[in-house]
Structures are given as structure tokens and as C-alpha cells.
Design an enzyme around this catalytic site. Sequence first.
Site, PDB file in Angstrom:
ATOM      1  N   ARG A  63      48.233  33.826   3.838  1.00 62.09           N
ATOM      2  CA  ARG A  63      47.227  34.792   4.283  1.00 62.09           C
ATOM      3  C   ARG A  63      47.088  35.934   3.271  1.00 62.09           C
ATOM      4  O   ARG A  63      48.043  36.332   2.598  1.00 62.09           O
ATOM      5  CB  ARG A  63      47.505  35.313   5.684  1.00 62.09           C
ATOM      6  CG  ARG A  63      48.645  36.318   5.809  1.00 62.09           C
ATOM      7  CD  ARG A  63      48.089  37.724   6.035  1.00 62.09           C
ATOM      8  NE  ARG A  63      49.150  38.700   6.224  1.00 62.09           N
ATOM      9  CZ  ARG A  63      49.800  39.269   5.232  1.00 62.09           C
ATOM     10  NH1 ARG A  63      49.551  38.931   3.988  1.00 62.09           N
ATOM     11  NH2 ARG A  63      50.737  40.183   5.458  1.00 62.09           N
ATOM     12  N   GLU A 159      54.661  38.363  -0.531  1.00 61.97           N
ATOM     13  CA  GLU A 159      55.692  38.346   0.517  1.00 61.97           C
ATOM     14  C   GLU A 159      55.867  36.906   0.986  1.00 61.97           C
ATOM     15  O   GLU A 159      54.902  36.264   1.382  1.00 61.97           O
ATOM     16  CB  GLU A 159      55.276  39.233   1.701  1.00 61.97           C
ATOM     17  CG  GLU A 159      56.312  39.218   2.818  1.00 61.97           C
ATOM     18  CD  GLU A 159      55.894  40.044   4.025  1.00 61.97           C
ATOM     19  OE1 GLU A 159      55.987  41.282   3.969  1.00 61.97           O
ATOM     20  OE2 GLU A 159      55.451  39.436   5.028  1.00 61.97           O
TER      21      GLU A 159
END
Length: 221
Positions: A63, A159
Amino acid sequence: MQINSTELPFSEDLDMNGSLKEFLLQQQIYRAAIKEIKTKLEILDEEFQARYDHNPIHHMEYRLKSPQSIAGKMQKKGLEITAENIRKNLTDIAGVRVICNYLHDIDRIANLLLRHDDITLIRKNDYINEPKKNGYRSLHLIVLVPIFLAERTESVPVEIQIRTIAMDFWASLEHQLKYKGHSDISEGLRERLKYCAESITRLDEEMQMIYEEITTNDCDQ
Ligand code: GTP
Ligand code: MG
């Protein structure tokens, strides 16, 4: 989750600041960073399949943080929303979630990825050996990956959350409760979720042991 899900509802504000173009370029750079990590992990998974007849990765999700979430986080940090401030202060714009089959696959994947010369670890949160108070478990890595552009090379933070299928199952429900209008989670629900997290820990450990026994027996035959 889609890599290219990038609506730009506050693009006009950015345009007024004269930084829309830079913002769009930055989005493309973050997408490129996700692709780099995705490819590296796919290659590791395929090598494992070929070498050991085992896929450590069950699946991956990606995402790009939405402009609304970026703005929200910047406001929370009390920072002005400029492309430079965003670049310097947010390390979770590009996100990759790696769902592993077994507990030991998590460290295996993390260690193999971190061995790559072009990957720099900037933060590691081991919520598996030290789970959060609510029971949340996952291994989080923030890494820098170089993206080679026409005129420069940029080190881009990504991340990476690595967890088992069972941990992911738990995190999805807990996330739903937290963010879908259940902000006031009752003490009872909290306790039940914690209990589920503990059951899942035992389940992951037992599944790991059974898997090892099965594969060791395979080798013996
Ligand atoms: P954020 O500001 O939320 O990004 O947190 P952080 O910068 O302190 O980092 P942390 O490693 O704690 O969390 C990063 C991300 O991990 C979150 O955005 C969530 O996607 C996930 N996460 C962390 N804690 C929890 C949790 O308790 N429950 C669930 N479901 N997800 C969590
Ligand atoms: Mg985050």
C-alpha cells in the site's frame, strides 16, 4: 491492496504550494521502492521453493499511504505539509506486508532481505518477541532502498511488516474493531482479543513443530 491506488483529494492545496509535480514524482518513487522490495522478496521465495521445496511467503500486500493519511499524520506531528517535510519525517508511505506460512519463515525472510547490499535497515520493531500490550505480533522493518532516477539516486524508506497467517488474521480483526467505529473497545473485548493472541502464539509454535516433524520424516524416507 493496490500499488497504484492514489487518489489526490488535496492535490489542489499542493498545487497552490507549487509542489504538485514534485508530490507526483515522489509518489512514483515510493511505488518504485515497493516494486524493488516486492521483486527481491519474490526472488527469495522462488529460490526457496527451488532449493528446499518450501515457500516461506504465503502472499504479500502493498500500500501507498493515501494523501489524507499523510496529511493526518503530518498534522499529528505538528509539521507543515511540504514535500520535503513529508520525505524527511514519514517512513511508512510505502508499505509492504509479508504474510508467511510458518513462524520461522519470518526471521528467515527478514535476514535474507537485510543481507542485500543495497538495503539499509533503519528501524526494527520486533513485536513477536516483545508483543504489544494488546497482543499484536509482527516483525516490522523500516529499510532504505535506492531508486535510480534519471538525474539522481534517492534512498527511499519502506515499512515492511512480516507476520504469519495467524498473526495477520488477528491483526485484521483488531484493526477492524479499532478503526471501524469501535474506537471505544470494551474491556471484555480487549481481554478476549488478548486471549486469542495468546492462543495464536501457541498455534503458530505448534504448527511450526508439526511442520518440522513432517519435513524431517520426509527426508528420512
Ligand atoms: P504508526 O504511527 O501507526 O505508523 O505507528 P508507529 O510509527 O509507532 O509504528 P508501529 O511499528 O507501531 O506501527 C506501524 C503499523 O503497524 C501501523 O500503522 C499498523 O499498520 C501496524 N500496527 C501496529 N500496531 C498495531 C496494532 O496494535 N494492531 C494492528 N492491527 N496493527 C498494528
Ligand atoms: Mg503507519
